[in-house]
Design an enzyme around this catalytic site. Structure first.
Site, PDB file in Angstrom:
ATOM      1  N   LYS A   1       0.821  -1.214   0.000  1.00  0.00           N
ATOM      2  CA  LYS A   1       0.000   0.000   0.000  1.00  0.00           C
ATOM      3  C   LYS A   1       0.862   1.275   0.000  1.00  0.00           C
ATOM      4  O   LYS A   1       2.056   1.226   0.307  1.00  0.00           O
ATOM      5  CB  LYS A   1      -0.919  -0.026   1.227  1.00  0.00           C
ATOM      6  CG  LYS A   1      -1.940  -1.161   1.215  1.00  0.00           C
ATOM      7  CD  LYS A   1      -2.925  -1.010   2.364  1.00  0.00           C
ATOM      8  CE  LYS A   1      -3.979  -2.088   2.350  1.00  0.00           C
ATOM      9  NZ  LYS A   1      -5.036  -1.857   3.362  1.00  0.00           N
TER      10      LYS A   1
ATOM     11  N   PHE B   1     -15.641   2.812   7.139  1.00  0.00           N
ATOM     12  CA  PHE B   1     -14.280   3.218   6.800  1.00  0.00           C
ATOM     13  C   PHE B   1     -14.040   3.302   5.284  1.00  0.00           C
ATOM     14  O   PHE B   1     -12.920   3.580   4.853  1.00  0.00           O
ATOM     15  CB  PHE B   1     -13.259   2.267   7.437  1.00  0.00           C
ATOM     16  CG  PHE B   1     -13.460   0.807   7.097  1.00  0.00           C
ATOM     17  CD1 PHE B   1     -12.979   0.264   5.912  1.00  0.00           C
ATOM     18  CD2 PHE B   1     -14.127  -0.030   7.977  1.00  0.00           C
ATOM     19  CE1 PHE B   1     -13.162  -1.070   5.603  1.00  0.00           C
ATOM     20  CE2 PHE B   1     -14.319  -1.384   7.679  1.00  0.00           C
ATOM     21  CZ  PHE B   1     -13.834  -1.897   6.485  1.00  0.00           C
TER      22      PHE B   1
ATOM     23  N   ARG C   1       2.671  -6.654   9.206  1.00  0.00           N
ATOM     24  CA  ARG C   1       1.938  -5.524   9.791  1.00  0.00           C
ATOM     25  C   ARG C   1       2.474  -5.162  11.174  1.00  0.00           C
ATOM     26  O   ARG C   1       2.524  -3.982  11.533  1.00  0.00           O
ATOM     27  CB  ARG C   1       0.440  -5.828   9.816  1.00  0.00           C
ATOM     28  CG  ARG C   1      -0.183  -5.688   8.410  1.00  0.00           C
ATOM     29  CD  ARG C   1      -1.574  -6.217   8.376  1.00  0.00           C
ATOM     30  NE  ARG C   1      -2.279  -5.900   7.135  1.00  0.00           N
ATOM     31  CZ  ARG C   1      -3.334  -6.573   6.709  1.00  0.00           C
ATOM     32  NH1 ARG C   1      -3.810  -7.589   7.409  1.00  0.00           N
ATOM     33  NH2 ARG C   1      -3.923  -6.232   5.576  1.00  0.00           N
TER      34      ARG C   1
ATOM     35  N   ARG D   1      -2.061 -14.316   4.397  1.00  0.00           N
ATOM     36  CA  ARG D   1      -2.743 -13.637   5.505  1.00  0.00           C
ATOM     37  C   ARG D   1      -1.972 -13.831   6.816  1.00  0.00           C
ATOM     38  O   ARG D   1      -1.875 -12.921   7.644  1.00  0.00           O
ATOM     39  CB  ARG D   1      -4.191 -14.111   5.616  1.00  0.00           C
ATOM     40  CG  ARG D   1      -4.994 -13.682   4.386  1.00  0.00           C
ATOM     41  CD  ARG D   1      -6.440 -14.065   4.458  1.00  0.00           C
ATOM     42  NE  ARG D   1      -7.162 -13.312   5.471  1.00  0.00           N
ATOM     43  CZ  ARG D   1      -7.572 -12.069   5.317  1.00  0.00           C
ATOM     44  NH1 ARG D   1      -7.314 -11.401   4.214  1.00  0.00           N
ATOM     45  NH2 ARG D   1      -8.249 -11.468   6.280  1.00  0.00           N
TER      46      ARG D   1
ATOM     47  N   ASN E   1      -2.028   0.107   6.925  1.00  0.00           N
ATOM     48  CA  ASN E   1      -1.565  -1.210   7.383  1.00  0.00           C
ATOM     49  C   ASN E   1      -0.671  -1.922   6.360  1.00  0.00           C
ATOM     50  O   ASN E   1      -0.497  -3.134   6.415  1.00  0.00           O
ATOM     51  CB  ASN E   1      -2.736  -2.082   7.856  1.00  0.00           C
ATOM     52  CG  ASN E   1      -3.716  -2.420   6.755  1.00  0.00           C
ATOM     53  OD1 ASN E   1      -3.637  -1.877   5.657  1.00  0.00           O
ATOM     54  ND2 ASN E   1      -4.636  -3.328   7.044  1.00  0.00           N
TER      55      ASN E   1
ATOM     56  N   TYR F   1     -12.563  -2.354  -3.872  1.00  0.00           N
ATOM     57  CA  TYR F   1     -13.044  -2.555  -2.494  1.00  0.00           C
ATOM     58  C   TYR F   1     -14.577  -2.503  -2.407  1.00  0.00           C
ATOM     59  O   TYR F   1     -15.117  -2.212  -1.339  1.00  0.00           O
ATOM     60  CB  TYR F   1     -12.445  -1.504  -1.563  1.00  0.00           C
ATOM     61  CG  TYR F   1     -11.034  -1.814  -1.080  1.00  0.00           C
ATOM     62  CD1 TYR F   1     -10.760  -2.958  -0.324  1.00  0.00           C
ATOM     63  CD2 TYR F   1      -9.980  -0.943  -1.329  1.00  0.00           C
ATOM     64  CE1 TYR F   1      -9.478  -3.221   0.140  1.00  0.00           C
ATOM     65  CE2 TYR F   1      -8.692  -1.198  -0.862  1.00  0.00           C
ATOM     66  CZ  TYR F   1      -8.451  -2.344  -0.130  1.00  0.00           C
ATOM     67  OH  TYR F   1      -7.188  -2.605   0.348  1.00  0.00           O
TER      68      TYR F   1
ATOM     69  N   GLU G   1     -10.027 -10.354  -7.513  1.00  0.00           N
ATOM     70  CA  GLU G   1      -8.985  -9.326  -7.341  1.00  0.00           C
ATOM     71  C   GLU G   1      -7.847  -9.502  -8.357  1.00  0.00           C
ATOM     72  O   GLU G   1      -7.320  -8.523  -8.883  1.00  0.00           O
ATOM     73  CB  GLU G   1      -8.444  -9.378  -5.911  1.00  0.00           C
ATOM     74  CG  GLU G   1      -9.499  -8.939  -4.890  1.00  0.00           C
ATOM     75  CD  GLU G   1      -8.992  -8.931  -3.458  1.00  0.00           C
ATOM     76  OE1 GLU G   1      -7.834  -9.335  -3.210  1.00  0.00           O
ATOM     77  OE2 GLU G   1      -9.766  -8.504  -2.582  1.00  0.00           O
TER      78      GLU G   1
ATOM     79  N   THR H   1      -5.364  -7.467  10.566  1.00  0.00           N
ATOM     80  CA  THR H   1      -5.672  -6.210   9.857  1.00  0.00           C
ATOM     81  C   THR H   1      -5.223  -4.995  10.661  1.00  0.00           C
ATOM     82  O   THR H   1      -4.644  -4.059  10.129  1.00  0.00           O
ATOM     83  CB  THR H   1      -7.198  -6.122   9.591  1.00  0.00           C
ATOM     84  OG1 THR H   1      -7.592  -7.296   8.872  1.00  0.00           O
ATOM     85  CG2 THR H   1      -7.540  -4.891   8.785  1.00  0.00           C
TER      86      THR H   1
ATOM     87  N   HIS I   1      -2.127  -5.560   1.609  1.00  0.00           N
ATOM     88  CA  HIS I   1      -3.464  -6.147   1.446  1.00  0.00           C
ATOM     89  C   HIS I   1      -3.310  -7.566   0.923  1.00  0.00           C
ATOM     90  O   HIS I   1      -2.361  -7.866   0.198  1.00  0.00           O
ATOM     91  CB  HIS I   1      -4.280  -5.339   0.431  1.00  0.00           C
ATOM     92  CG  HIS I   1      -5.531  -6.048  -0.017  1.00  0.00           C
ATOM     93  ND1 HIS I   1      -6.701  -6.013   0.712  1.00  0.00           N
ATOM     94  CD2 HIS I   1      -5.762  -6.864  -1.083  1.00  0.00           C
ATOM     95  CE1 HIS I   1      -7.607  -6.768   0.091  1.00  0.00           C
ATOM     96  NE2 HIS I   1      -7.064  -7.287  -0.999  1.00  0.00           N
TER      97      HIS I   1
HETATM   98  P1  CMP Z   1      -7.337  -4.546   3.764  1.00  0.00           P
HETATM   99  O1  CMP Z   1      -6.815  -5.899   4.052  1.00  0.00           O
HETATM  100  O2  CMP Z   1      -6.792  -3.814   2.599  1.00  0.00           O
HETATM  101  O3  CMP Z   1      -8.939  -4.615   3.617  1.00  0.00           O
HETATM  102  C1  CMP Z   1      -9.770  -3.505   3.854  1.00  0.00           C
HETATM  103  C2  CMP Z   1      -9.050  -2.387   4.541  1.00  0.00           C
HETATM  104  O4  CMP Z   1      -9.863  -1.440   5.196  1.00  0.00           O
HETATM  105  C3  CMP Z   1      -8.168  -2.942   5.638  1.00  0.00           C
HETATM  106  O5  CMP Z   1      -7.077  -3.647   5.067  1.00  0.00           O
HETATM  107  C4  CMP Z   1      -7.827  -1.681   6.419  1.00  0.00           C
HETATM  108  O6  CMP Z   1      -6.687  -1.018   5.910  1.00  0.00           O
HETATM  109  C5  CMP Z   1      -9.037  -0.784   6.168  1.00  0.00           C
HETATM  110  N1  CMP Z   1      -9.786  -0.505   7.387  1.00  0.00           N
HETATM  111  C6  CMP Z   1      -9.905   0.694   7.975  1.00  0.00           C
HETATM  112  N2  CMP Z   1     -10.674   0.629   9.075  1.00  0.00           N
HETATM  113  C7  CMP Z   1     -11.054  -0.667   9.208  1.00  0.00           C
HETATM  114  C8  CMP Z   1     -11.844  -1.379  10.163  1.00  0.00           C
HETATM  115  N3  CMP Z   1     -12.413  -0.759  11.211  1.00  0.00           N
HETATM  116  N4  CMP Z   1     -12.006  -2.704   9.987  1.00  0.00           N
HETATM  117  C9  CMP Z   1     -11.436  -3.347   8.911  1.00  0.00           C
HETATM  118  N5  CMP Z   1     -10.683  -2.704   7.976  1.00  0.00           N
HETATM  119  C10 CMP Z   1     -10.482  -1.383   8.125  1.00  0.00           C
END
Ligand code: CMP
Length: 138
Positions: A9, A57, A102, A85, A112, A49, A126, A91, A115
């Site tokens: 990212k 969010f 992470r 993962r 974070n 997304y 994806e 996350t 992805h």
């Molecule tokens: P990612 O794995 O890219 O998938 C969705 C993204 O939303 C996640 O990583 C986070 O960077 C972002 N995000 C921000 N706030 C939240 C939240 N409260 N719960 C889950 N994902 C979040």
């Protein structure tokens, strides 16, 4: 071999962490089957997304993915989806285990750093969202 879609990212690209993250990936038996560094536009990120479009969010997430370049990758190995993962960590970096990407590199849940696809169905969507078949070689 299973395939998954990974993104380095903008927060990680900005801090020159591409090499360190690729080292973790290649050291953990993944083959990088396709890769490109690019800058995503808001409509492209919103489509990517779309599964999160009703989450609180969504606006912050989509805006932050457009703040700078990203690295998009198709990665292959046995159990690529769960293994990536596991290597990424939770996350929210606050909840991530020691030694995960992470935990070691992410700033917060929004920034974070990486992805990964969360299911076989999403991985197929994806991967095809960003790569054509001819761009992918295991
Ligand atoms: P990612 O794995 O890219 O998938 C969705 C993204 O939303 C996640 O990583 C986070 O960077 C972002 N995000 C921000 N706030 C939240 C939240 N409260 N719960 C889950 N994902 C979040």
């Amino acid at each position: 071999m299973e395939k998954t879609l990974a993104i380095i990212k903008p927060d990680a690209v900005e801090r020159n962490l591409i090499g360190k993250i690729l080292d973790r990936i290649e050291s953990n038996e993944f083959r990088i089957a396709a890769m490109k560094r690019t800058r995503l536009t808001l409509p492209v990120v919103e489509g990517f997304y779309n599964v999160h479009k009703d989450r609180h969010f969504f606006k912050d997430l989509t805006a932050s993915m457009c703040t700078g370049p990203v690295v998009l990758m198709v990665m292959a190995r046995d159990n690529a989806i769960p293994e990536w993962r596991k290597l990424m960590g939770a996350t929210n970096p606050k909840d991530a285990d020691a030694g995960t990407i992470r935990k070691d590199f992410a700033i917060d849940i929004g920034k974070n750093s990486v992805h990964g696809s969360d299911s076989a169905e999403n991985a197929a969507f994806e991967i095809s969202y960003f790569f054509s078949q001819t761009e992918i070689q295991e």
